[in-house]
Design a protein around this motif. Structure first.
Motif, PDB file in Angstrom:
ATOM      1  N   ALA A  88      15.359  44.346  35.528  1.00  0.00           N
ATOM      2  CA  ALA A  88      15.991  43.451  36.498  1.00  0.00           C
ATOM      3  C   ALA A  88      15.757  43.926  37.927  1.00  0.00           C
ATOM      4  CB  ALA A  88      17.487  43.354  36.209  1.00  0.00           C
ATOM      5  N   ILE A  89      15.856  45.215  38.166  1.00  0.00           N
ATOM      6  CA  ILE A  89      15.625  45.755  39.512  1.00  0.00           C
ATOM      7  C   ILE A  89      14.174  45.561  39.921  1.00  0.00           C
ATOM      8  CG2 ILE A  89      15.551  47.908  40.836  1.00  0.00           C
ATOM      9  CD1 ILE A  89      18.073  48.761  39.314  1.00  0.00           C
ATOM     10  N   THR A  90      13.250  45.760  38.986  1.00  0.00           N
ATOM     11  CA  THR A  90      11.833  45.554  39.292  1.00  0.00           C
ATOM     12  C   THR A  90      11.561  44.095  39.617  1.00  0.00           C
ATOM     13  OG1 THR A  90      11.272  47.358  37.795  1.00  0.00           O
ATOM     14  CG2 THR A  90       9.498  45.863  38.404  1.00  0.00           C
ATOM     15  N   ALA A  91      12.143  43.178  38.861  1.00  0.00           N
ATOM     16  CA  ALA A  91      11.953  41.760  39.134  1.00  0.00           C
ATOM     17  C   ALA A  91      12.527  41.384  40.497  1.00  0.00           C
ATOM     18  CB  ALA A  91      12.607  40.927  38.033  1.00  0.00           C
ATOM     19  N   LEU A  92      13.687  41.926  40.838  1.00  0.00           N
ATOM     20  CA  LEU A  92      14.285  41.651  42.151  1.00  0.00           C
ATOM     21  C   LEU A  92      13.396  42.174  43.274  1.00  0.00           C
ATOM     22  CD1 LEU A  92      16.783  40.605  43.712  1.00  0.00           C
ATOM     23  CD2 LEU A  92      17.675  42.940  43.552  1.00  0.00           C
ATOM     24  N   ALA A  93      12.873  43.373  43.110  1.00  0.00           N
ATOM     25  CA  ALA A  93      12.008  43.949  44.136  1.00  0.00           C
ATOM     26  C   ALA A  93      10.736  43.130  44.309  1.00  0.00           C
ATOM     27  CB  ALA A  93      11.668  45.393  43.783  1.00  0.00           C
ATOM     28  N   LEU A  94      10.156  42.660  43.206  1.00  0.00           N
ATOM     29  CA  LEU A  94       8.944  41.848  43.305  1.00  0.00           C
ATOM     30  C   LEU A  94       9.225  40.509  43.967  1.00  0.00           C
ATOM     31  CD1 LEU A  94       7.204  42.544  39.887  1.00  0.00           C
ATOM     32  CD2 LEU A  94       6.453  43.267  42.155  1.00  0.00           C
ATOM     33  N   SER A  95      10.353  39.895  43.656  1.00  0.00           N
ATOM     34  CA  SER A  95      10.661  38.600  44.267  1.00  0.00           C
ATOM     35  C   SER A  95      10.919  38.752  45.766  1.00  0.00           C
ATOM     36  CB  SER A  95      11.844  37.951  43.575  1.00  0.00           C
ATOM     37  OG  SER A  95      12.995  38.751  43.740  1.00  0.00           O
ATOM     38  N   VAL A  96      11.605  39.806  46.166  1.00  0.00           N
ATOM     39  CA  VAL A  96      11.860  40.030  47.593  1.00  0.00           C
ATOM     40  C   VAL A  96      10.554  40.305  48.318  1.00  0.00           C
ATOM     41  CG1 VAL A  96      12.914  41.632  49.237  1.00  0.00           C
ATOM     42  CG2 VAL A  96      14.243  40.766  47.315  1.00  0.00           C
ATOM     43  N   SER A  97       9.697  41.124  47.733  1.00  0.00           N
ATOM     44  CA  SER A  97       8.425  41.415  48.401  1.00  0.00           C
ATOM     45  C   SER A  97       7.548  40.166  48.460  1.00  0.00           C
ATOM     46  CB  SER A  97       7.697  42.551  47.692  1.00  0.00           C
ATOM     47  OG  SER A  97       7.378  42.184  46.371  1.00  0.00           O
ATOM     48  N   GLY A  98       7.639  39.287  47.462  1.00  0.00           N
ATOM     49  CA  GLY A  98       6.888  38.031  47.518  1.00  0.00           C
ATOM     50  C   GLY A  98       7.356  37.140  48.648  1.00  0.00           C
ATOM     51  N   VAL A  99       8.673  37.061  48.850  1.00  0.00           N
ATOM     52  CA  VAL A  99       9.214  36.251  49.943  1.00  0.00           C
ATOM     53  C   VAL A  99       8.799  36.829  51.290  1.00  0.00           C
ATOM     54  CG1 VAL A  99      11.366  35.525  51.078  1.00  0.00           C
ATOM     55  CG2 VAL A  99      11.132  35.354  48.598  1.00  0.00           C
ATOM     56  N   VAL A 100       8.833  38.138  51.417  1.00  0.00           N
ATOM     57  CA  VAL A 100       8.435  38.784  52.664  1.00  0.00           C
ATOM     58  C   VAL A 100       6.956  38.541  52.939  1.00  0.00           C
ATOM     59  CG1 VAL A 100       8.118  41.029  53.791  1.00  0.00           C
ATOM     60  CG2 VAL A 100      10.262  40.507  52.618  1.00  0.00           C
ATOM     61  N   LEU A 101       6.112  38.676  51.915  1.00  0.00           N
ATOM     62  CA  LEU A 101       4.679  38.432  52.112  1.00  0.00           C
ATOM     63  C   LEU A 101       4.401  36.970  52.472  1.00  0.00           C
ATOM     64  CD1 LEU A 101       3.020  40.570  49.303  1.00  0.00           C
ATOM     65  CD2 LEU A 101       2.894  40.915  51.761  1.00  0.00           C
ATOM     66  N   LEU A 102       5.118  36.046  51.859  1.00  0.00           N
ATOM     67  CA  LEU A 102       4.951  34.637  52.181  1.00  0.00           C
ATOM     68  C   LEU A 102       5.323  34.375  53.644  1.00  0.00           C
ATOM     69  CD1 LEU A 102       4.281  31.816  51.076  1.00  0.00           C
ATOM     70  CD2 LEU A 102       6.705  31.571  50.551  1.00  0.00           C
ATOM     71  N   GLY A 103       6.392  34.980  54.093  1.00  0.00           N
ATOM     72  CA  GLY A 103       6.775  34.833  55.500  1.00  0.00           C
ATOM     73  C   GLY A 103       5.739  35.413  56.437  1.00  0.00           C
ATOM     74  N   LEU A 104       5.190  36.566  56.090  1.00  0.00           N
ATOM     75  CA  LEU A 104       4.156  37.175  56.934  1.00  0.00           C
ATOM     76  C   LEU A 104       2.900  36.320  56.989  1.00  0.00           C
ATOM     77  CD1 LEU A 104       4.482  40.956  55.980  1.00  0.00           C
ATOM     78  CD2 LEU A 104       5.161  39.853  58.113  1.00  0.00           C
ATOM     79  N   VAL A 105       2.525  35.728  55.874  1.00  0.00           N
ATOM     80  CA  VAL A 105       1.340  34.870  55.853  1.00  0.00           C
ATOM     81  C   VAL A 105       1.558  33.633  56.713  1.00  0.00           C
ATOM     82  CG1 VAL A 105      -0.032  33.365  54.348  1.00  0.00           C
ATOM     83  CG2 VAL A 105       0.460  35.696  53.659  1.00  0.00           C
ATOM     84  N   ARG A 106       2.747  33.036  56.656  1.00  0.00           N
ATOM     85  CA  ARG A 106       3.049  31.860  57.479  1.00  0.00           C
ATOM     86  C   ARG A 106       3.023  32.213  58.963  1.00  0.00           C
ATOM     87  NH1 ARG A 106       7.777  28.720  54.100  1.00  0.00           N
ATOM     88  NH2 ARG A 106       6.383  28.018  52.427  1.00  0.00           N
ATOM     89  N   ILE A 107       3.581  33.352  59.299  1.00  0.00           N
ATOM     90  CA  ILE A 107       3.566  33.791  60.706  1.00  0.00           C
ATOM     91  C   ILE A 107       2.129  34.028  61.155  1.00  0.00           C
ATOM     92  CG2 ILE A 107       4.208  35.673  62.265  1.00  0.00           C
ATOM     93  CD1 ILE A 107       6.816  35.933  60.686  1.00  0.00           C
ATOM     94  N   LEU A 108       1.306  34.622  60.303  1.00  0.00           N
ATOM     95  CA  LEU A 108      -0.093  34.889  60.652  1.00  0.00           C
ATOM     96  C   LEU A 108      -0.857  33.585  60.834  1.00  0.00           C
ATOM     97  CD1 LEU A 108      -2.227  37.084  61.071  1.00  0.00           C
ATOM     98  CD2 LEU A 108      -2.713  36.965  58.641  1.00  0.00           C
ATOM     99  N   ARG A 109      -0.584  32.580  60.015  1.00  0.00           N
ATOM    100  CA  ARG A 109      -1.262  31.279  60.156  1.00  0.00           C
ATOM    101  C   ARG A 109      -0.870  30.604  61.480  1.00  0.00           C
ATOM    102  NH1 ARG A 109      -0.879  28.276  54.277  1.00  0.00           N
ATOM    103  NH2 ARG A 109      -2.438  29.567  53.238  1.00  0.00           N
ATOM    104  N   GLN A 110       0.408  30.725  61.839  1.00  0.00           N
ATOM    105  CA  GLN A 110       0.848  30.130  63.103  1.00  0.00           C
ATOM    106  C   GLN A 110       0.179  30.803  64.274  1.00  0.00           C
ATOM    107  OE1 GLN A 110       5.089  30.339  63.165  1.00  0.00           O
ATOM    108  NE2 GLN A 110       5.371  28.640  61.695  1.00  0.00           N
ATOM    109  N   GLU A 111       0.016  32.115  64.199  1.00  0.00           N
ATOM    110  CA  GLU A 111      -0.623  32.845  65.296  1.00  0.00           C
ATOM    111  C   GLU A 111      -2.102  32.490  65.400  1.00  0.00           C
ATOM    112  OE1 GLU A 111       0.632  34.930  67.609  1.00  0.00           O
ATOM    113  OE2 GLU A 111       2.616  34.436  66.848  1.00  0.00           O
TER     114      GLU A 111
END
Length: 101
Positions: A75-98
C-alpha cells in the motif's frame, strides 16, 4: 556412432553387486490370529496444537503480522508511485506551457 566417451573416475570404482541370496520359502499355512488393530494417529499439527496451544496462537499471530506488514508495504509503495505520477504529470504540463510561450 556418436557415443560419449567419459574419462575414468579417479575417486570411485564401480563394482557390480552380486546377489547370491537364497529365496525364503513361502509359507503355505494361513495365520489364524488377527493382527492387532492400529490406533488412529493424529496429524502433526493437531497433536502439536493440543500439546501446546500457546505455540499455535503465537505462530498464528506472527503469520498475521507478516501478512499485514507485507500488505502495508504494498500500500505504501502504491501511494508513493501515485504521488510521484501526479508530480511528474504536473511537471510535464508546466514544461509544455513554458515551451509554448
Amino acid at each position: 556412432m556418436l557415443t560419449p566417451k567419459y574419462p575414468q573416475s579417479d575417486t570411485h570404482t564401480f563394482t557390480p553387486a552380486r546377489h547370491n541370496a537364497v529365496q525364503a520359502p513361502v509359507p503355505t499355512e494361513r495365520i489364524s490370529e488377527s493382527a492387532p488393530a492400529v490406533a488412529p494417529t493424529r496429524s502433526g499439527v493437531v497433536h502439536a496444537v493440543r500439546a501446546n496451544p500457546v505455540v499455535a496462537i503465537t505462530g498464528t499471530l506472527v503469520v498475521g503480522a507478516v501478512v499485514t506488514s507485507m500488505l502495508l508495504a504494498v500500500a505504501i509503495t502504491a501511494l508513493a508511485l501515485s504521488v510521484s505520477g501526479v508530480v511528474l504529470l504536473g511537471l510535464v504540463r508546466i514544461l509544455r506551457q513554458e515551451l509554448n510561450r
